[in-house]
Design an enzyme around this catalytic site. Structure first.
Site, PDB file in Angstrom:
ATOM      1  N   ALA A   9       0.819  -1.216   0.000  1.00 36.35           N
ATOM      2  CA  ALA A   9       0.000   0.000   0.000  1.00 36.35           C
ATOM      3  C   ALA A   9       0.849   1.261   0.000  1.00 36.35           C
ATOM      4  O   ALA A   9       0.450   2.291   0.541  1.00 36.35           O
ATOM      5  CB  ALA A   9      -0.925  -0.009   1.215  1.00 36.35           C
ATOM      6  N   GLY A  11       2.197   2.767  -2.872  1.00 33.14           N
ATOM      7  CA  GLY A  11       2.235   3.484  -4.148  1.00 33.14           C
ATOM      8  C   GLY A  11       1.512   4.809  -4.125  1.00 33.14           C
ATOM      9  O   GLY A  11       0.619   5.060  -3.310  1.00 33.14           O
ATOM     10  N   ARG A  15      -1.698   8.076 -11.952  1.00 36.28           N
ATOM     11  CA  ARG A  15      -2.809   8.197 -12.908  1.00 36.28           C
ATOM     12  C   ARG A  15      -4.118   8.604 -12.242  1.00 36.28           C
ATOM     13  O   ARG A  15      -5.060   9.008 -12.918  1.00 36.28           O
ATOM     14  CB  ARG A  15      -2.980   6.877 -13.669  1.00 36.28           C
ATOM     15  CG  ARG A  15      -1.967   6.694 -14.796  1.00 36.28           C
ATOM     16  CD  ARG A  15      -2.392   5.531 -15.673  1.00 36.28           C
ATOM     17  NE  ARG A  15      -2.047   4.251 -15.079  1.00 36.28           N
ATOM     18  CZ  ARG A  15      -2.600   3.097 -15.434  1.00 36.28           C
ATOM     19  NH1 ARG A  15      -3.557   3.063 -16.347  1.00 36.28           N
ATOM     20  NH2 ARG A  15      -2.232   1.969 -14.871  1.00 36.28           N
ATOM     21  N   LYS A  22      -3.389   6.587  -3.010  1.00 31.89           N
ATOM     22  CA  LYS A  22      -4.282   5.838  -3.877  1.00 31.89           C
ATOM     23  C   LYS A  22      -5.163   4.855  -3.113  1.00 31.89           C
ATOM     24  O   LYS A  22      -6.367   4.746  -3.373  1.00 31.89           O
ATOM     25  CB  LYS A  22      -3.477   5.092  -4.948  1.00 31.89           C
ATOM     26  CG  LYS A  22      -4.347   4.288  -5.896  1.00 31.89           C
ATOM     27  CD  LYS A  22      -3.567   3.676  -7.043  1.00 31.89           C
ATOM     28  CE  LYS A  22      -2.633   2.592  -6.603  1.00 31.89           C
ATOM     29  NZ  LYS A  22      -2.090   1.815  -7.744  1.00 31.89           N
ATOM     30  N   GLU A 155       6.906 -11.532 -18.905  1.00 27.22           N
ATOM     31  CA  GLU A 155       6.273 -10.251 -19.219  1.00 27.22           C
ATOM     32  C   GLU A 155       5.899 -10.208 -20.696  1.00 27.22           C
ATOM     33  O   GLU A 155       6.561 -10.829 -21.541  1.00 27.22           O
ATOM     34  CB  GLU A 155       7.214  -9.100 -18.868  1.00 27.22           C
ATOM     35  CG  GLU A 155       7.490  -8.961 -17.373  1.00 27.22           C
ATOM     36  CD  GLU A 155       6.222  -8.823 -16.547  1.00 27.22           C
ATOM     37  OE1 GLU A 155       5.330  -8.043 -16.950  1.00 27.22           O
ATOM     38  OE2 GLU A 155       6.114  -9.497 -15.507  1.00 27.22           O
ATOM     39  N   ASN A 385     -30.982  25.585  22.338  1.00 26.31           N
ATOM     40  CA  ASN A 385     -30.009  24.854  23.161  1.00 26.31           C
ATOM     41  C   ASN A 385     -28.657  25.543  23.299  1.00 26.31           C
ATOM     42  O   ASN A 385     -27.817  25.096  24.068  1.00 26.31           O
ATOM     43  CB  ASN A 385     -29.801  23.444  22.592  1.00 26.31           C
ATOM     44  CG  ASN A 385     -29.314  23.466  21.161  1.00 26.31           C
ATOM     45  OD1 ASN A 385     -29.695  24.327  20.374  1.00 26.31           O
ATOM     46  ND2 ASN A 385     -28.479  22.510  20.810  1.00 26.31           N
ATOM     47  N   TYR A 386     -28.430  26.633  22.573  1.00 22.96           N
ATOM     48  CA  TYR A 386     -27.100  27.275  22.558  1.00 22.96           C
ATOM     49  C   TYR A 386     -27.221  28.709  23.054  1.00 22.96           C
ATOM     50  O   TYR A 386     -28.008  29.508  22.522  1.00 22.96           O
ATOM     51  CB  TYR A 386     -26.543  27.236  21.135  1.00 22.96           C
ATOM     52  CG  TYR A 386     -25.132  27.755  20.985  1.00 22.96           C
ATOM     53  CD1 TYR A 386     -24.112  27.292  21.811  1.00 22.96           C
ATOM     54  CD2 TYR A 386     -24.821  28.702  20.011  1.00 22.96           C
ATOM     55  CE1 TYR A 386     -22.813  27.760  21.668  1.00 22.96           C
ATOM     56  CE2 TYR A 386     -23.526  29.165  19.855  1.00 22.96           C
ATOM     57  CZ  TYR A 386     -22.522  28.691  20.690  1.00 22.96           C
ATOM     58  OH  TYR A 386     -21.234  29.167  20.544  1.00 22.96           O
ATOM     59  N   ALA A 422     -49.355  28.190  22.356  1.00 30.88           N
ATOM     60  CA  ALA A 422     -48.691  28.600  21.111  1.00 30.88           C
ATOM     61  C   ALA A 422     -48.057  29.976  21.270  1.00 30.88           C
ATOM     62  O   ALA A 422     -48.599  30.866  21.925  1.00 30.88           O
ATOM     63  CB  ALA A 422     -49.704  28.620  19.975  1.00 30.88           C
TER      64      ALA A 422
END
Length: 459
Positions: A9, A11, A15, A22, A155, A385-386, A422
């Site tokens: 891992a 590399g 591309r 990657k 190859e 709440n804040y 309300a």
């Protein structure tokens, strides 16, 4: 037989055209390297070494909760060099080491197990994972002898006319006898045009020492490496299809699998129906008989049985059975919604507990609150709440009725069986059984419009 694994891992992935390592690009919501680690873990391979180089600290950070070790490859000088960097990890070990790549997330558990069993049963010193392809152009060919063992890897550019006809290719994934691997790693040479140490050369060295080398072929999709954004999308499509098919085989209805996005770690119960456009991420659990209508996002959450969700976002939360959520609701992390509850349109819940049978039907914000069972919230309720410095808590008891356009200024408590009129702004405790009214008395000033000259003439 002892077994361990190494994941390559290090590399960069030129591309990919990215600043991110990657192997940290995600497929179906999970980093590619973590797909590989998790697959190996499910095969009871717990001793895993990740070889890192490019973006080493980022890779460590993204894999740190998976209990793996790390080897550093400071310079990327080939796959053989990468394994050289893992010598300390392999030191004093016996048995088998499997080698996989962190950019090939489609490898299956059964394939890992099959590779190791084949290696063991054949008494091989190395085993190569291969695939049969229609067009092998550009790939290293697996050349076998009369005993069907691997004779060599050639190859593409070095193949004879006869060897070019071979369609079995090398995946870059292997199984090695640890002692033989350690003994021969130092024999690798970088006398080639790239100046790199190739792991494939270990196969040739082993053959020269009369060691048995085997190969086992799998579906070509499993060995796909990701080296570009196009290949990343292809891997995503393949894995998404696998995941969705698994759920459908287990009794889940997915209306349009091509437009449904489910993470690898999600669990879904029978008779759940999932409509198109849904993103189900992380370790989400959706139980039986749910309906997930189009275009919701659910992440790392538990959805109990017979829940209905419409066009909503649910993050790191718990939704009780027979509850309905949405449309256009936002349930933020650390929220717990009870059973038979209603979280309606344009409702936001943040770090709150909502009791059973409570209805919050529309245009309401509840943050840092505990709400009892059997409550009803009118349209436009806000838990304030804040205070500009701290987040404060609101507690609402069972069977409370909150009228429209109410502000509950935290910290405040509303006890059981209360009514809030309300338009009230509540700043003090409301005792059980009380009606709280916190608004200015209405005053009507007769004739005010005419006196101010604000009449609008009718034509």
């Amino acid at each position: 037989m002892d077994k361990c694994a190494i994941i390559l891992a290090a590399g960069k992935g030129k591309r990919m055209k990215t600043n991110l390592p990657k192997v940290l690009h995600k497929v179906c919501g999970k980093e590619m390297v973590n797909h590989v680690i998790d697959t190996l873990k499910r095969c009871d391979i717990d001793d895993i070494d990740v070889i890192i180089g490019n973006g080493a600290e980022e890779v460590k950070k993204s894999t740190q909760n998976r209990n793996v070790s790390y080897s550093i490859q400071k310079e990327q000088l080939g796959t053989g060099h990468a394994l050289m960097c893992s010598k300390d990890f392999l030191k004093n070990k016996e048995g088998v080491v499997a080698v996989f790549t962190g950019d090939a997330p489609l490898i299956r558990e059964e394939t890992v197990q099959k590779l190791i069993e084949f290696h063991k049963n054949g008494d091989y010193k190395a085993t190569i994972l291969t695939a049969i392809v229609e067009d092998a152009t550009g790939y290293g060919r697996i050349i076998r002898n009369k005993e069907n063992e691997v004779e060599k890897i050639v190859e593409h550019k070095d193949c004879t006319e006869e060897e070019l006809k071979v369609r079995e290719i090398n995946s870059g994934m292997y199984c090695f006898d640890i002692k033989e691997l350690i003994k021969n790693l130092d024999k690798l040479s970088n006398s080639n045009s790239q100046g790199e140490y190739y792991l494939t050369d270990v196969i040739e060295i082993l053959k020269n020492n009369n060691c048995k080398v085997g190969a086992i072929d799998v579906n070509v999709d499993e060995i796909r490496g990701v080296n570009s954004r196009i290949q990343l999308a292809e891997a995503e499509e393949i894995l998404r299809k696998r995941i969705n098919e698994k759920h459908m085989e287990n009794g889940v209805t997915i209306i349009d699998p091509k437009n449904t996005y489910i993470s690898k770690d999600t669990e879904i119960g029978e008779d759940t129906i999932i409509y198109p456009g849904n993103m189900i991420e992380g370790k989400t659990i959706i139980k039986e008989g749910c309906i997930i209508y189009p275009n919701s996002r659910i992440q790392d959450s538990i959805i109990e049985e017979k829940v209905t969700i419409q066009n909503s976002v649910i993050l790191e939360s718990h939704i009780g059975e027979n509850t309905t959520v949405g449309p256009f609701a936002y349930v933020r992390p650390q929220s717990e919604i009870g059973s038979n509850a209603r979280i309606g349109d344009f409702v936001e819940i943040k770090k709150s507990k909502i009791g059973n049978n409570t209805k919050i039907s529309h245009l309401t914000y509840i943050g840092d609150a505990e709400v009892g069972s059997g409550c009803n919230f009118g349209c436009g309720t806000v838990v304030v709440n804040y205070d500009g410095k701290n987040k404060n808590k609101t507690i609402i008891g069972d069977d409370s009725f909150i009228g429209c356009n109410v502000n509950l200024v935290s910290p405040v408590e509303v006890e059981d069986n209360t009514y809030i009129a309300a338009g009230s702004t509540i700043t003090k405790k409301v005792p059980s059984g009380a009606l709280a009214v916190a608004r200015a008395k209405q005053v009507n000033k007769e004739g005010w419009v005419q006196r101010k000259g604000l009449n609008k003439d009718k034509k």
